[in-house]
Design a protein around this motif. Sequence first.
Motif, PDB file in Angstrom:
ATOM      1  N   LYS A  51      19.774  62.732  30.568  1.00 43.32           N
ATOM      2  CA  LYS A  51      19.896  61.919  29.346  1.00 43.32           C
ATOM      3  C   LYS A  51      20.755  60.681  29.583  1.00 43.32           C
ATOM      4  O   LYS A  51      20.559  59.644  28.945  1.00 43.32           O
ATOM      5  CB  LYS A  51      20.527  62.743  28.223  1.00 43.32           C
ATOM      6  CG  LYS A  51      19.640  63.804  27.617  1.00 43.32           C
ATOM      7  CD  LYS A  51      20.403  64.526  26.508  1.00 43.32           C
ATOM      8  CE  LYS A  51      19.582  65.616  25.850  1.00 43.32           C
ATOM      9  NZ  LYS A  51      20.350  66.335  24.801  1.00 43.32           N
ATOM     10  N   ARG A  52      21.701  60.808  30.495  1.00 46.47           N
ATOM     11  CA  ARG A  52      22.674  59.740  30.724  1.00 46.47           C
ATOM     12  C   ARG A  52      22.350  58.898  31.951  1.00 46.47           C
ATOM     13  O   ARG A  52      23.200  58.179  32.464  1.00 46.47           O
ATOM     14  CB  ARG A  52      24.072  60.359  30.824  1.00 46.47           C
ATOM     15  CG  ARG A  52      24.535  60.956  29.491  1.00 46.47           C
ATOM     16  CD  ARG A  52      25.688  61.936  29.649  1.00 46.47           C
ATOM     17  NE  ARG A  52      26.173  62.382  28.336  1.00 46.47           N
ATOM     18  CZ  ARG A  52      25.577  63.327  27.606  1.00 46.47           C
ATOM     19  NH1 ARG A  52      24.485  63.943  28.065  1.00 46.47           N
ATOM     20  NH2 ARG A  52      26.055  63.670  26.419  1.00 46.47           N
ATOM     21  N   GLY A  53      21.119  59.018  32.456  1.00 46.06           N
ATOM     22  CA  GLY A  53      20.660  58.134  33.515  1.00 46.06           C
ATOM     23  C   GLY A  53      21.006  58.559  34.921  1.00 46.06           C
ATOM     24  O   GLY A  53      20.968  57.738  35.847  1.00 46.06           O
ATOM     25  N   VAL A  54      21.338  59.841  35.103  1.00 42.93           N
ATOM     26  CA  VAL A  54      21.613  60.363  36.440  1.00 42.93           C
ATOM     27  C   VAL A  54      20.648  61.511  36.698  1.00 42.93           C
ATOM     28  O   VAL A  54      20.623  62.490  35.944  1.00 42.93           O
ATOM     29  CB  VAL A  54      23.065  60.862  36.577  1.00 42.93           C
ATOM     30  CG1 VAL A  54      23.268  61.601  37.898  1.00 42.93           C
ATOM     31  CG2 VAL A  54      24.028  59.690  36.467  1.00 42.93           C
ATOM     32  N   PHE A  55      19.842  61.384  37.750  1.00 45.42           N
ATOM     33  CA  PHE A  55      18.963  62.487  38.126  1.00 45.42           C
ATOM     34  C   PHE A  55      19.658  63.239  39.252  1.00 45.42           C
ATOM     35  O   PHE A  55      19.679  62.786  40.395  1.00 45.42           O
ATOM     36  CB  PHE A  55      17.587  61.991  38.573  1.00 45.42           C
ATOM     37  CG  PHE A  55      16.619  63.114  38.765  1.00 45.42           C
ATOM     38  CD1 PHE A  55      16.083  63.776  37.670  1.00 45.42           C
ATOM     39  CD2 PHE A  55      16.272  63.538  40.039  1.00 45.42           C
ATOM     40  CE1 PHE A  55      15.209  64.836  37.845  1.00 45.42           C
ATOM     41  CE2 PHE A  55      15.395  64.585  40.224  1.00 45.42           C
ATOM     42  CZ  PHE A  55      14.866  65.243  39.124  1.00 45.42           C
ATOM     43  N   GLY A  56      20.235  64.381  38.910  1.00 48.34           N
ATOM     44  CA  GLY A  56      21.127  65.060  39.838  1.00 48.34           C
ATOM     45  C   GLY A  56      20.906  66.547  39.962  1.00 48.34           C
ATOM     46  O   GLY A  56      21.733  67.322  39.479  1.00 48.34           O
ATOM     47  N   TYR A 105      17.080  55.745  36.973  1.00 52.17           N
ATOM     48  CA  TYR A 105      18.104  56.759  37.202  1.00 52.17           C
ATOM     49  C   TYR A 105      18.856  56.468  38.498  1.00 52.17           C
ATOM     50  O   TYR A 105      18.295  55.923  39.451  1.00 52.17           O
ATOM     51  CB  TYR A 105      17.486  58.157  37.346  1.00 52.17           C
ATOM     52  CG  TYR A 105      16.617  58.596  36.196  1.00 52.17           C
ATOM     53  CD1 TYR A 105      17.135  59.351  35.146  1.00 52.17           C
ATOM     54  CD2 TYR A 105      15.267  58.263  36.167  1.00 52.17           C
ATOM     55  CE1 TYR A 105      16.332  59.764  34.100  1.00 52.17           C
ATOM     56  CE2 TYR A 105      14.460  58.665  35.119  1.00 52.17           C
ATOM     57  CZ  TYR A 105      14.994  59.411  34.085  1.00 52.17           C
ATOM     58  OH  TYR A 105      14.194  59.811  33.049  1.00 52.17           O
ATOM     59  N   ILE A 106      20.120  56.880  38.528  1.00 51.19           N
ATOM     60  CA  ILE A 106      20.823  57.026  39.800  1.00 51.19           C
ATOM     61  C   ILE A 106      20.385  58.373  40.357  1.00 51.19           C
ATOM     62  O   ILE A 106      20.554  59.393  39.695  1.00 51.19           O
ATOM     63  CB  ILE A 106      22.352  56.988  39.611  1.00 51.19           C
ATOM     64  CG1 ILE A 106      22.788  55.700  38.926  1.00 51.19           C
ATOM     65  CG2 ILE A 106      23.054  57.160  40.951  1.00 51.19           C
ATOM     66  CD1 ILE A 106      24.257  55.709  38.509  1.00 51.19           C
ATOM     67  N   GLU A 107      19.841  58.361  41.554  1.00 50.87           N
ATOM     68  CA  GLU A 107      19.295  59.617  42.086  1.00 50.87           C
ATOM     69  C   GLU A 107      20.236  60.258  43.099  1.00 50.87           C
ATOM     70  O   GLU A 107      20.828  59.578  43.933  1.00 50.87           O
ATOM     71  CB  GLU A 107      17.949  59.385  42.786  1.00 50.87           C
ATOM     72  CG  GLU A 107      17.300  60.712  43.187  1.00 50.87           C
ATOM     73  CD  GLU A 107      16.262  60.598  44.281  1.00 50.87           C
ATOM     74  OE1 GLU A 107      15.801  61.651  44.739  1.00 50.87           O
ATOM     75  OE2 GLU A 107      15.915  59.470  44.683  1.00 50.87           O
ATOM     76  N   TYR A 108      20.343  61.577  42.995  1.00 54.28           N
ATOM     77  CA  TYR A 108      21.006  62.382  44.012  1.00 54.28           C
ATOM     78  C   TYR A 108      20.012  63.417  44.521  1.00 54.28           C
ATOM     79  O   TYR A 108      19.113  63.841  43.803  1.00 54.28           O
ATOM     80  CB  TYR A 108      22.257  63.058  43.451  1.00 54.28           C
ATOM     81  CG  TYR A 108      23.340  62.066  43.141  1.00 54.28           C
ATOM     82  CD1 TYR A 108      24.259  61.687  44.122  1.00 54.28           C
ATOM     83  CD2 TYR A 108      23.427  61.467  41.889  1.00 54.28           C
ATOM     84  CE1 TYR A 108      25.238  60.746  43.853  1.00 54.28           C
ATOM     85  CE2 TYR A 108      24.405  60.517  41.618  1.00 54.28           C
ATOM     86  CZ  TYR A 108      25.308  60.175  42.598  1.00 54.28           C
ATOM     87  OH  TYR A 108      26.276  59.233  42.337  1.00 54.28           O
ATOM     88  N   GLY A 109      20.198  63.804  45.771  1.00 50.10           N
ATOM     89  CA  GLY A 109      19.202  64.642  46.418  1.00 50.10           C
ATOM     90  C   GLY A 109      18.420  63.826  47.419  1.00 50.10           C
ATOM     91  O   GLY A 109      18.099  64.275  48.507  1.00 50.10           O
TER      92      GLY A 109
END
Length: 437
Positions: free
Chosen positions: A379-384, A57-61
Amino acid sequence: MSPVSPAARALQRRAHDLIPGGCHTYAKGDDQFPENAPPFFVRGEGCHVWDLDGNRYIEYGMGCRAVGLGHAYAPVLDAVRDALSLGTNFTRPHVIEVEAAEAFLEIVPGAEMVKFCKNGSDATTAAIKLARAATGRDLVALCGDHPFFSVDDWFIGTTPIDAGIPQSVKAQSLTFRYNDLASLRALFDAHPGEIAAVILEPAKYDAPGDGFLHKAQALCRERGAVYILDEMIAGFRYHNGGGQTLYGIEPDLSTFGKAMANGFSLSALAGKRELMELGGLRHDTERVFLLSTTHGAETHALAAFLAVAKIYQDEPVCETMADRGDLLRAGIEAAAKQRGLIEFVPIFGPGCNLVFGACGPDGQSDQAYRSLLIQELTKRGVFGPSLVISYSHSERDVEDTVAAFEGALDVYARALEDGVERHLVGQPSRVVYRKFN
């Protein structure tokens, strides 16, 4: 993304058997995320993380804003490895403690002394104690618009999760509104000569307006209270030297943590010498038991800070986070506007510290719609759970995130038409500050 595996679910249940809440920070709890959120992460590199099932995932936070440069950032890890090889904790101070203090005070020019500790609550609670000792007063005024100051009773007693906190303790904490000087003045008027300290973040999602920070400081000086800025988030994110440097103000005390060691456990209480020295040995007044933590000056955490400080000095870290965040905001807002959702998914904050809102058909904030948006991003690979960015997020990562939002917003728009329950799997997430589970 592959679905959460039975093995990951089993470990998730095991965590709850062993750990109250299944984790060690409420913001990371299962009740904060939709059903398809990865229960665990096992690795991070830059702005990417991998879960137990191998999904990336691309992670935010970024670790609740504790990781500013990026996960496993090589120069920081190199410095930590070097420090570890020499030992981590000793019965007398290590020379790195002086080096780290000098580096910190160079970055935060308004501070004259600093003491290191391990988490933000250590630092903010020490600041409150110092203010009470210096003024001989008991009451504390804290900004009610800023969501977290400490795990200690003086703050948690102001939240709905106040079980176990005596009423006498809760009565000592008062709240005011950010950018509302009248609300702070009203507290001073209602409690003359009783307020020891005023504590607030220099900024959260709104910038200080009409000289608010300076006017609040002037009010504190007029009424004899200690002025404390909590820089846990703003420090090493809004500006190297925190909001106080960005907005040109020198508080009496300030507290730092989070990104100052890029995820390693380190925080700091800093401030004016006449206050800080009350916790030292070079005075003949009553002693203040300020901070005394066995692990407060672990050498590897201080080495991490020194590496971070050098990177921030040599490279445009805060500027890059701001620019990439602005690019991210522009892309998401364009996608939302195209779908008629700009009022339903608002973006708040400066580029370096963005969060998104999620509103239902009535235009009010709605946890079910928030959960749906996070579900579709996952679902789309972004953990946000937020849009808090790091120095490692590239323009390509931002583009991929905007593309994920475009797909997620398509589902969001359909949910507004035919009901969120038709699209959200499982229960909505919950706010942390609630009276009952």
